[in-house]
Design a protein around this motif. Structure first.
Motif, PDB file in Angstrom:
ATOM      1  N   LYS A  77      51.301  41.794  39.609  1.00  0.00           N
ATOM      2  CA  LYS A  77      50.373  40.488  40.230  1.00  0.00           C
ATOM      3  C   LYS A  77      48.881  40.610  40.679  1.00  0.00           C
ATOM      4  O   LYS A  77      48.524  40.160  41.880  1.00  0.00           O
ATOM      5  N   THR A 112      44.873  40.570  39.287  1.00  0.00           N
ATOM      6  CA  THR A 112      43.846  40.058  38.215  1.00  0.00           C
ATOM      7  C   THR A 112      43.129  41.187  37.466  1.00  0.00           C
ATOM      8  O   THR A 112      42.478  41.942  38.207  1.00  0.00           O
ATOM      9  N   ASP A 117      44.587  40.005  45.235  1.00  0.00           N
ATOM     10  CA  ASP A 117      45.015  40.007  43.777  1.00  0.00           C
ATOM     11  C   ASP A 117      44.031  41.347  43.203  1.00  0.00           C
ATOM     12  O   ASP A 117      44.089  41.566  42.051  1.00  0.00           O
TER      13      ASP A 117
END
Length: 284
Positions: free
Chosen positions: A141, A143, A74
């Motif tokens: 998608k 972080t 991520d």
């Protein structure tokens, strides 16, 4: 004849690089701060030596998006190609690096920052780039807190600058994205340059390393004329107790990217891949 054929192949590669991108993000929707020239697609120079595509006259900075076929992380990486703040070695230190990182499962954004000789504009561009990526993290998608930066040569200088000047306002906010932090979560500097412009080749004065500087991976070679840059940065990070991993290989020179045939180019990718696998899980 061989040089002519190589030039044709490289220029063909150049057109494919842009046609195959899933997405290109323009950093500045309106006027580019401090830019006097009109926006344009950055042209390649006639110099295609070593099979390198060299972009120049960047007046409309963009991010080229590279999505991995299989997303294993991520985290995301903003890649800053080198070129002495004069050109951007866009395939050698951009596209090829992005595809390698894609193979590791990372989402990558190759930054076309302003050149030639626009270091102040380049810092604005990389700050804006990190903020934009964070603002659209859900789209890819990723972080938001795990957006790092990576740079080669002058791109390594730029990565070091944003890692130590992330709290320095350099432009008037454009939109909501500019409310976000531009501090990279981590930084990788491969044969960085211009980090030792202080007195007696000490660290460049505007690189303010402190406990909030992100963790760094540094790689250079002893026969690189710019190798001292990595050494002084590693020392500053150590003194500030910032996690740092430094590698000084014996031979390889400068500007090799990750192309096979150069001893350094065949070493650093494995070391950095391992480092990323260790550092990213520690980032909240």
């Amino acid at each position: 004849m061989k040089s002519v054929l190589l030039s044709i192949m490289v220029l063909s590669m150049s057109s494919n690089v842009f046609s195959q991108q899933q997405e290109v993000i323009h950093l500045w929707p309106g006027k580019v701060p401090g830019e006097r020239e009109a926006k344009q697609v950055a042209p390649a120079t006639p110099d295609t030596s070593r099979g390198v595509i060299r972009l120049t006259d960047v007046t409309d900075p963009v991010l080229q998006v590279y999505k991995p076929a299989v997303r294993r992380s991520d985290a995301a990486v903003v890649v800053c190609p080198g070129g002495g703040y004069n050109i951007l070695a866009i395939n050698l230190e951009g596209e090829e690096v992005a595809k390698w990182l894609n193979g590791l499962g990372y989402t990558v954004f190759v930054l076309q920052y302003r050149v030639p000789k626009k270091p102040a504009g380049a810092l604005q561009d990389v700050q804006r780039a990190i903020r934009l990526v964070r603002s659209r993290a859900a789209q890819w998608k990723i972080t938001p807190s795990k957006v790092g930066v990576m740079g080669f040569s002058a791109g390594g200088s730029l990565s070091a600058r944003v890692s130590t000047q992330y709290d320095k306002p350099t432009y008037t906010p454009v939109d909501a994205a500019d409310q976000l932090s531009c501090r990279p979560a981590f930084a990788a500097l491969i044969y960085p340059a211009y980090l030792d412009n202080g007195t007696n080749r000490t660290i460049t004065p505007d690189l303010k390393v402190d406990t909030n500087t992100p963790p760094m991976f540094l790689f250079a070679t002893a026969d690189d004329p710019y190798a001292n840059s990595a050494l002084v940065m590693a020392g500053a990070l150590r003194d500030a107790k910032v996690p740092v991993q430094q590698h000084l290989y014996d031979t390889g020179g400068h500007g090799y990217g990750l192309r096979p045939g150069n001893p350094a180019a065949e070493v650093w990718p494995g070391l950095m891949a391992k480092w990323l696998g260790q550092i990213i899980p520690t980032i909240k």
